[in-house]
Design a protein around this motif. Sequence first.
Motif, short mmCIF file in Angstrom:
data_model
loop_
_atom_site.label_atom_id
_atom_site.label_comp_id
_atom_site.label_asym_id
_atom_site.label_seq_id
_atom_site.Cartn_x
_atom_site.Cartn_y
_atom_site.Cartn_z
N ARG A 30 0.84 -1.18 0.00
CA ARG A 30 0.00 0.00 0.00
C ARG A 30 0.88 1.23 0.00
NH1 ARG A 30 -3.89 0.38 4.88
NH2 ARG A 30 -2.95 -1.65 5.02
N ILE A 31 0.63 2.15 -0.90
CA ILE A 31 1.45 3.35 -1.03
C ILE A 31 0.56 4.57 -0.80
CG2 ILE A 31 2.89 4.72 -2.57
CD1 ILE A 31 3.58 2.14 -4.02
N LYS A 32 1.00 5.45 0.08
CA LYS A 32 0.28 6.68 0.34
C LYS A 32 1.29 7.75 0.71
CE LYS A 32 -0.69 5.37 5.10
NZ LYS A 32 -1.70 5.18 6.11
N ASN A 33 0.83 8.95 0.93
CA ASN A 33 1.70 10.08 1.30
C ASN A 33 2.77 10.32 0.25
OD1 ASN A 33 0.21 10.27 3.61
ND2 ASN A 33 1.71 9.29 4.91
N ASP A 34 2.37 10.72 -0.94
CA ASP A 34 3.29 11.04 -2.02
C ASP A 34 4.17 9.85 -2.38
OD1 ASP A 34 2.29 13.64 -2.15
OD2 ASP A 34 3.71 14.34 -0.65
N TYR A 35 3.57 8.70 -2.55
CA TYR A 35 4.26 7.49 -3.01
C TYR A 35 5.36 7.04 -2.06
CZ TYR A 35 1.70 8.67 -7.17
OH TYR A 35 0.70 8.97 -8.04
N LYS A 36 5.09 7.06 -0.77
CA LYS A 36 6.02 6.54 0.23
C LYS A 36 5.41 5.30 0.86
CE LYS A 36 7.89 9.30 3.18
NZ LYS A 36 8.14 10.35 4.18
N ILE A 37 6.24 4.28 1.08
CA ILE A 37 5.74 3.13 1.82
C ILE A 37 5.84 3.44 3.31
CG2 ILE A 37 6.34 1.48 0.02
CD1 ILE A 37 8.76 0.68 1.64
N SER A 38 5.01 2.80 4.09
CA SER A 38 5.01 3.06 5.53
C SER A 38 6.19 2.36 6.19
CB SER A 38 3.70 2.57 6.15
OG SER A 38 3.63 1.17 6.10
N CYS A 39 6.46 2.75 7.41
CA CYS A 39 7.54 2.15 8.18
C CYS A 39 7.25 0.67 8.43
CB CYS A 39 7.71 2.89 9.49
SG CYS A 39 9.07 2.31 10.51
N SER A 61 13.22 9.93 8.68
CA SER A 61 13.55 10.52 7.38
C SER A 61 13.00 9.66 6.25
CB SER A 61 15.07 10.67 7.25
OG SER A 61 15.66 9.40 7.23
N THR A 62 13.44 9.92 5.03
CA THR A 62 12.98 9.12 3.88
C THR A 62 13.66 7.77 3.82
OG1 THR A 62 14.58 10.17 2.45
CG2 THR A 62 12.39 11.13 2.49
N VAL A 63 14.74 7.59 4.59
CA VAL A 63 15.42 6.29 4.66
C VAL A 63 15.16 5.71 6.04
CG1 VAL A 63 17.62 5.08 4.55
CG2 VAL A 63 17.18 7.01 3.02
N TYR A 64 14.45 4.59 6.07
CA TYR A 64 14.14 3.91 7.33
C TYR A 64 15.28 2.95 7.67
CZ TYR A 64 9.38 5.36 6.02
OH TYR A 64 8.28 6.06 5.64
N SER A 65 15.55 2.78 8.96
CA SER A 65 16.60 1.84 9.39
C SER A 65 16.03 0.86 10.41
CB SER A 65 17.80 2.60 9.95
OG SER A 65 17.41 3.43 11.02
N PHE A 66 16.54 -0.37 10.34
CA PHE A 66 16.03 -1.45 11.18
C PHE A 66 17.17 -2.31 11.70
CE2 PHE A 66 12.89 -0.47 7.95
CZ PHE A 66 11.75 -0.29 8.70
N PHE A 67 16.97 -2.87 12.90
CA PHE A 67 17.83 -3.92 13.42
C PHE A 67 17.15 -5.25 13.09
CE2 PHE A 67 18.87 -0.55 16.58
CZ PHE A 67 20.22 -0.45 16.29
N ALA A 68 17.89 -6.15 12.48
CA ALA A 68 17.35 -7.47 12.14
C ALA A 68 18.22 -8.54 12.78
CB ALA A 68 17.32 -7.64 10.62
N PHE A 69 17.59 -9.59 13.29
CA PHE A 69 18.30 -10.64 14.01
C PHE A 69 18.08 -11.98 13.33
CE2 PHE A 69 16.94 -7.33 16.91
CZ PHE A 69 18.13 -6.99 17.54
N ARG A 70 19.20 -12.73 13.18
CA ARG A 70 19.13 -14.08 12.62
C ARG A 70 20.37 -14.85 13.08
NH1 ARG A 70 18.39 -14.74 6.30
NH2 ARG A 70 20.33 -13.59 6.32
N ASN A 71 20.16 -16.06 13.58
CA ASN A 71 21.23 -16.95 14.03
C ASN A 71 22.15 -16.29 15.05
OD1 ASN A 71 20.25 -18.90 12.29
ND2 ASN A 71 21.61 -18.28 10.63
N GLY A 72 21.58 -15.50 15.97
CA GLY A 72 22.36 -14.87 17.02
C GLY A 72 23.15 -13.65 16.58
N ARG A 73 23.01 -13.24 15.34
CA ARG A 73 23.74 -12.06 14.84
C ARG A 73 22.77 -10.91 14.61
NH1 ARG A 73 27.76 -13.18 10.15
NH2 ARG A 73 28.41 -11.14 10.85
N THR A 74 23.28 -9.69 14.76
CA THR A 74 22.49 -8.49 14.54
C THR A 74 22.95 -7.81 13.26
OG1 THR A 74 22.31 -8.17 16.93
CG2 THR A 74 21.79 -6.28 15.53
N TYR A 75 21.98 -7.44 12.42
CA TYR A 75 22.25 -6.76 11.16
C TYR A 75 21.49 -5.43 11.15
CZ TYR A 75 23.55 -11.49 9.73
OH TYR A 75 24.12 -12.73 9.65
#
Length: 89
Positions: A30-39, A61-75
């Motif tokens: 779903r795209i809204k707010n001037d063609y931006k995807i939600s967080c 900002s326009t670039v969202y950042s996330f912490f992702a976890f898999r196999n005990g490691r953080t990305y």
Amino acid sequence: MKKLAALAAIASLFVLAVPDTGAEAKVKYRIKNDYKISCNTARHKVREMGFKTVKVKSCISTVYSFFAFRNGRTYVFYVHSRTGSIWQG
């Protein structure tokens, strides 16, 4: 005869202008707010890459950042809100 041909041409344009409501008209994100995807949509895109837990680092900002976890490691992943492109930081 020319009027009849012109009316037929105009009528055919109305037939072609009918919007499609079939399966090909569905949008995955779903795209809204001037063609931006939600967080939240961006977080799910990172999760679809095989990461079990994805936590929001920043969605200001326009670039969202996330912490992702898999196999005990953080990305750290970044998602551009307008293009949807994902890259690892």
